[in-house]
Design an enzyme around this catalytic site. Structure first.
Site, PDB file in Angstrom:
ATOM      1  N   LYS A   1       0.786  -1.266  -0.091  1.00  0.00           N
ATOM      2  CA  LYS A   1       0.088  -0.078   0.041  1.00  0.00           C
ATOM      3  C   LYS A   1       0.934   1.295  -0.012  1.00  0.00           C
ATOM      4  O   LYS A   1       2.123   0.953   0.453  1.00  0.00           O
ATOM      5  CB  LYS A   1      -0.907  -0.184   1.237  1.00  0.00           C
ATOM      6  CG  LYS A   1      -0.233   0.054   2.712  1.00  0.00           C
ATOM      7  CD  LYS A   1      -1.115  -0.318   3.658  1.00  0.00           C
ATOM      8  CE  LYS A   1      -0.459  -0.412   5.202  1.00  0.00           C
ATOM      9  NZ  LYS A   1      -1.151  -0.852   6.226  1.00  0.00           N
TER      10      LYS A   1
ATOM     11  N   TYR B   1      16.426  29.784   9.457  1.00  0.00           N
ATOM     12  CA  TYR B   1      15.018  30.536   9.963  1.00  0.00           C
ATOM     13  C   TYR B   1      15.059  30.593  11.459  1.00  0.00           C
ATOM     14  O   TYR B   1      15.658  29.700  12.230  1.00  0.00           O
ATOM     15  CB  TYR B   1      13.816  29.579   9.553  1.00  0.00           C
ATOM     16  CG  TYR B   1      13.649  29.751   8.214  1.00  0.00           C
ATOM     17  CD1 TYR B   1      13.177  31.190   7.719  1.00  0.00           C
ATOM     18  CD2 TYR B   1      13.367  28.667   7.348  1.00  0.00           C
ATOM     19  CE1 TYR B   1      12.592  31.199   6.448  1.00  0.00           C
ATOM     20  CE2 TYR B   1      12.947  28.919   6.042  1.00  0.00           C
ATOM     21  CZ  TYR B   1      12.632  30.170   5.520  1.00  0.00           C
ATOM     22  OH  TYR B   1      12.240  30.173   4.204  1.00  0.00           O
TER      23      TYR B   1
HETATM   24  C1  LIG Z   1      -0.530  -1.951   6.998  1.00  0.00           C
HETATM   25  C2  LIG Z   1      -1.081  -3.319   7.152  1.00  0.00           C
HETATM   26  C3  LIG Z   1      -0.364  -4.332   7.058  1.00  0.00           C
HETATM   27  C4  LIG Z   1       1.090  -4.405   7.111  1.00  0.00           C
HETATM   28  O1  LIG Z   1       1.466  -3.899   8.178  1.00  0.00           O
HETATM   29  P1  LIG Z   1       3.089  -3.742   8.661  1.00  0.00           P
HETATM   30  O2  LIG Z   1       3.143  -3.403  10.178  1.00  0.00           O
HETATM   31  O3  LIG Z   1       3.693  -2.540   7.916  1.00  0.00           O
HETATM   32  O4  LIG Z   1       3.837  -4.868   8.555  1.00  0.00           O
HETATM   33  C5  LIG Z   1      -0.908  -5.502   7.488  1.00  0.00           C
HETATM   34  N1  LIG Z   1      -2.285  -5.623   7.438  1.00  0.00           N
HETATM   35  C6  LIG Z   1      -3.225  -4.504   7.507  1.00  0.00           C
HETATM   36  C7  LIG Z   1      -4.371  -4.601   7.754  1.00  0.00           C
HETATM   37  C8  LIG Z   1      -2.572  -3.168   7.109  1.00  0.00           C
HETATM   38  O5  LIG Z   1      -3.259  -2.156   7.386  1.00  0.00           O
END
Ligand SMILES: *Cc1c(COP(=O)(O)O)cnc(C)c1O
Length: 344
Positions: free
Chosen positions: A33, A242
């Site tokens: 994702k 800054y």
């Molecule tokens: C993002 C996510 C994962 C992966 O999680 P990590 O901690 O990055 O391994 C797995 N399952 C769901 C439902 C997620 O939202």
């Protein structure tokens, strides 16, 4: 070249997937994702598929379409957000498998595309996505009659192995699913490390593939090298950046380098973060600007042309700590301005 370089070691991503896979007896999927946690879905997903990943997870259907274009037909692409209004065409065209989160989504799925594959997401206590136990008991027989491909849930505290929430969610998930003839998945990266009872039929690591905690043994994946745009001498009492946030206590040489908070170098990491030049550790000074940061290079004896921000000396999690955040947010904030180089 004015832009900084983000180097992504695809071999390290594959090695991390293999290490996580070797810890379980079940299938190891890959979560890609948010553009593979900011590192670039087409390149990342292709090497993972080549290494043997058969199931991928994305957050929303639009990400699934991009992933399908990169992978072609074959691998399963599961969508955490399920089947939203307006998703039907994209789910059908990209052959995605929505993880159904509610009765509404279930109805939308079976009306729009009867006989198409789908999975089910259950809420075992995180209260974010998925059906709660009461909703699940009402829908369960209807849903199971449609042959779901997977039943999944997500752990809220898996990065804290001793947290009582882990055992609680495991118990709830088992109560909701024991005895069903459907593959099950509960573990992301943290869950893989919790041990055998959390693995079920499939694990879904994300951050561990990309070199982040809680997978301590991960190989680092991302390196950031920053070109020096300007070097200047700064006299005692003069300020840099800054808000005059840094004031020279000795005659100093300051390097201005190309990358700032618009490139995910979160402003809050300002003091604390370091860079290296040929292994020598140097402090980031003053405030992080949108496009620039400044570094005290007084102690370097040769010409400084490039400084390394992310690399063996400073991981995404160390950088995150300076900014009061987590490695996940550092990676997904890096943005589009880097020149990206993929090692394969
Ligand atoms: C993002 C996510 C994962 C992966 O999680 P990590 O901690 O990055 O391994 C797995 N399952 C769901 C439902 C997620 O939202």
């Amino acid at each position: 070249m004015g832009s900084s370089t983000l180097t992504i070691d695809l071999n390290a991503i594959v090695a991390n997937w293999r290490s996580l896979d070797a810890m379980t007896e079940c299938e190891t999927a890959a979560v890609v994702k948010a553009n593979s946690y900011g590192l670039g879905t087409p390149s990342v997903a292709r090497v993972l598929a080549k290494a043997g990943v058969r199931t991928f997870f994305v957050a929303v259907a639009e990400e699934g379409a991009v992933l399908r274009a990169a992978l072609g037909t074959g691998p399963t692409i599961n969508v955490f957000s399920g089947h939203m209004v307006g998703d039907t065409t994209i789910i059908r065209d990209a052959e995605l498998t929505p993880m159904i989160n509610s009765v509404d989504q279930m109805l939308r799925q079976v009306e729009a595309m009867p006989a198409a594959p789908f999975g089910l997401q259950l809420d075992s206590g995180m209260n974010r996505l998925g059906m709660e136990p009461s909703e699940w008991s009402a829908l369960r027989d209807i849903a199971l009659a449609q042959n779901p491909t997977l039943i999944m849930s997500h752990l809220a505290c898996a990065d804290e192995p001793n947290h009582q929430m882990n055992a609680h969610q495991l118990r709830v998930f088992r109560e909701m699913t024991d005895g069903l003839d459907v593959p099950r998945s509960l573990a992301a990266t943290g869950g893989v490390l919790l041990g055998h009872e959390y693995h079920f039929d499939m694990t879904r690591p994300g951050i561990g593939l990309y070199g982040g905690l809680p997978f301590e043994a991960a190989q680092p994946v991302a390196t950031i090298d920053l070109p020096v745009i300007q070097l200047r001498e700064v006299g005692v009492g003069e300020s840099v950046g800054y808000g005059n946030a840094w004031i020279a206590k000795r005659p100093s040489i300051v390097a201005t380098v190309s990358a700032g908070y618009a490139d995910g170098l979160i402003r809050a990491m300002g003091a604390g973060a370091t860079v290296t030049f040929k292994g020598q550790i140097l402090p980031v000074i003053g405030r992080v600007s949108m496009d620039l940061i400044t570094v005290d290079v007084t102690d370097v004896n040769s010409d400084v042309d490039t400084l390394q921000l992310l690399g063996p000396h400073q991981t995404i999690d160390m950088l995150a700590r300076h900014a009061g955040t987590i490695g996940y947010e550092i990676l997904t904030s890096l943005g589009n301005r880097y020149t990206r180089a993929y090692i394969e």
